[in-house]
Design a protein around this motif. Sequence first.
Motif, PDB file in Angstrom:
ATOM      1  N   ALA A 148       7.565   4.791   5.498  1.00  0.00           N
ATOM      2  CA  ALA A 148       7.614   6.061   4.775  1.00  0.00           C
ATOM      3  C   ALA A 148       7.820   7.211   5.748  1.00  0.00           C
ATOM      4  N   ARG A 182      10.717   6.156   1.063  1.00  0.00           N
ATOM      5  CA  ARG A 182      10.417   4.867   1.689  1.00  0.00           C
ATOM      6  C   ARG A 182      11.727   4.157   2.020  1.00  0.00           C
ATOM      7  N   ARG A 212       8.562  -1.848   5.594  1.00  0.00           N
ATOM      8  CA  ARG A 212       8.604  -0.763   4.611  1.00  0.00           C
ATOM      9  C   ARG A 212       7.993   0.466   5.282  1.00  0.00           C
ATOM     10  N   ASP A 264       0.862  -1.177   0.000  1.00  0.00           N
ATOM     11  CA  ASP A 264       0.000   0.000   0.000  1.00  0.00           C
ATOM     12  C   ASP A 264       0.900   1.230   0.000  1.00  0.00           C
ATOM     13  N   ASP A 265       0.957   1.921  -1.106  1.00  0.00           N
ATOM     14  CA  ASP A 265       1.871   3.059  -1.240  1.00  0.00           C
ATOM     15  C   ASP A 265       1.411   4.287  -0.477  1.00  0.00           C
ATOM     16  N   THR A 266       0.239   4.232   0.153  1.00  0.00           N
ATOM     17  CA  THR A 266      -0.214   5.364   0.967  1.00  0.00           C
ATOM     18  C   THR A 266       0.089   5.173   2.445  1.00  0.00           C
TER      19      THR A 266
END
Length: 784
Positions: A85, A95, A83, A53-55
């Motif tokens: 951010a 990230r 991971r 989930d890149d958010t």
Amino acid sequence: MLYIGGGAARATTTAIAFGERMTQLLDSVSSGTAEVPPHLRGLGTEGDPDRPDDTAGCEWWYVNAHLQSDDGRDFSVFASFFRVAAESVEGLVERSHFLCAGWIDPSSGRYVQLAQVDGVHQRRVRDLLRYDRVYDPRIRASLARMLDAPEPPSPDLPLTGEVTVTPEPLCLRYGSSAVFRREARGGYRLTLLHPETGDLMDLSFRPDRPAAWQGESGEVADLAEGERGMRCYSVTRMDVTGEVVLDGARHSITRGTAWYDHEWGLDVPRIADGFPAEEPAWDWCALHLGNGWDLSVSEWYRVRAKDGVRIDAGRSSLVVAPLGGAAALDDWEFVPVESWTSLRTCNRYPVEWRLTVPSEGTDLTLRAAFEAQEIRTLSVHRGFWEGRVEVSGTFRGVPTLGTGFVEVKPAQTPAHIDGLMGRIADETRRCVATLYPPVPDPRTSTGFMGPESEHLLTTVPASALHATLAEPVLHLVDAGGKAWRCFALVTVLECLGVDSAPYRPLIASMELLHTGSLIVDDVADRTDLRRGRPAVHTLYGTATAINSGTAAYFCFDRAIRAIDLAPHVQLHAYKIFCGALRAAHAGQALDLRGLDDIMDRALATDARASLADRVLAIHHLKTATPVRAFADLAAVIGGADARQYDALRAYFGAMGLSYQISDDVLDLRGHVGRSGDRLKVVGEDIRNGKVTYPLARAVQNMPLSAATVLWSRVSRRPQDSHEIAACIAEIEHWGGCESALQDASAVVDEQWAVLEPLLPDTMAKALLDALGSFTVHRDAELNG
């Protein structure tokens, strides 16, 4: 990090075969499919739930497994791919990645950790420290300097090679030696090589049950108030095959059970905000019961760094039936029963728990396979506990056994170094109880009487020895105290890469030696208050105080005999111990004699510059030499080289000196603990007409005529509180206290500058740096 002799050679040999496997594994990624496999379809998500989930501000993929090898051995392993951010000062979101893994051999108590970070993560932690306002300032500055280096502080290792996260199908490649990926048939493959020891996991997982959301909805925690929470699903049981390499031995895995979690959420934090004032923490377990059921519970909370107040942030649970039906539990409780303190991180962890679900007729006991199952990494400040547990009890009213994993991530932002020392002090008192039990115990009576005295136990009651030898000492031990000397000993061993846990008896003897000296000092100085309590002689009498205090010195002999030391190290220990005792008694003799004649002569001849040196000579003998002796012993045990040995002894001597100087200052300013309790009677040295370091520095700073008047007032041993306060005000006015503290800081900083480049970068090194500052500024207000 647990280093293994000869590991580099094994790692090289294993790496050749590992590299071939890794190439084959990565070449086969394209053969996977982006189609959502059957075990994940029941989650009802749009798209593939395994994909990143890149958010999310934080995300991890985690697997643990209990394994049986073809030669009948049991092992447990785990691996977490993180991971994270963060928004940089420039407003860019980066990230970073870090990996934590462990090999566990429950039969031998062997635990091998692996913690690796990429360069972005190392830089992120460094920048957080630079903007932080929560950490102890000295620890923060020391760690930030270490993180400027090309590689992270030990035991963290760098993630060498490229880090890639492929979304569909999931493939996590963390550097050149770790891959976790989903295979074409919906199973998973973990291939991981320890870059230093050569230990290996190469395991394939086949889901045996469908994935299920934790807590039915998947919402598990709100770890930051008002921000996005965390979501999690689990595949609670998977079949495992493959192989494990541990300590150079290869084990083919014929069967095993595994657990898989994917968790993500939280807002993206800003680097410029530093670490949160409320640190996230949690307790989690994942259990495989012998009756085929799987069970998980977790508690999430935040802890205010400034005062330790806990703020609950969420609870979740999951129970999965043998045929795959999943549900949440209502009335469960997960309660710690016994705890263990890690000397390496100062963290306290439960090692036994009771999990009850009254409505389900469930009452389970979880016991750690062994205590020391800790991952040490700066990624979570100092470390967390991730270990195998054995399960017993009843499930739905029926007896059952099982195995599981428990993860304990405590709040551990080091807001004040004395908070960390408090953990070691608590552990020190626990160790003291093995030598000085709180109640009469015939088993320890021979320790008081010496060797070949067992036959006397029939006529000498344990209660008599306890009342006259143990009780007076325990009166002072139980009052608390920082136990900073014990903290220092532990820190030196850890700085030199030695596990300090086997040396707990030595820590206890240090505390008893120091306590005994305080008891005798209080008699000599006619002190009525010590550590906020009545001095021992005021309760037990002078004779008993002196005898019990001096008897405590000989616990060193009991401690040395309880530790497995090479003969030459044991002989060295006795030599430095006896030398330290001689020095301390010589210092006490000079202290009792006093410096009245020296002061008189210095004022008569205006030779005041030598006064401070005469006081320091006493401090060297009475305090600095005993402190230096324990650094000497720790350095020898830890295998320090010649330069490290000399520098450690000098630094600890400087700390002992600065501690005694600051003690003289606290006598004039008062000593207040964080609880607000008064720990020291103000002005006792003035009341006794004693020449102390602040007085000597004030006399040196002020005009001769004023110095003569001040000394005439102090030498009359004033008992009136107003006169005592007036003398203290005069010393303060002429900079006696400030000059003393500046001198104390200078001597510590000078020796640290020599020692600092000789020690490897570790959290223990940062603590040793901060400890030097603490010996100067240790009052609650002065120390933050």
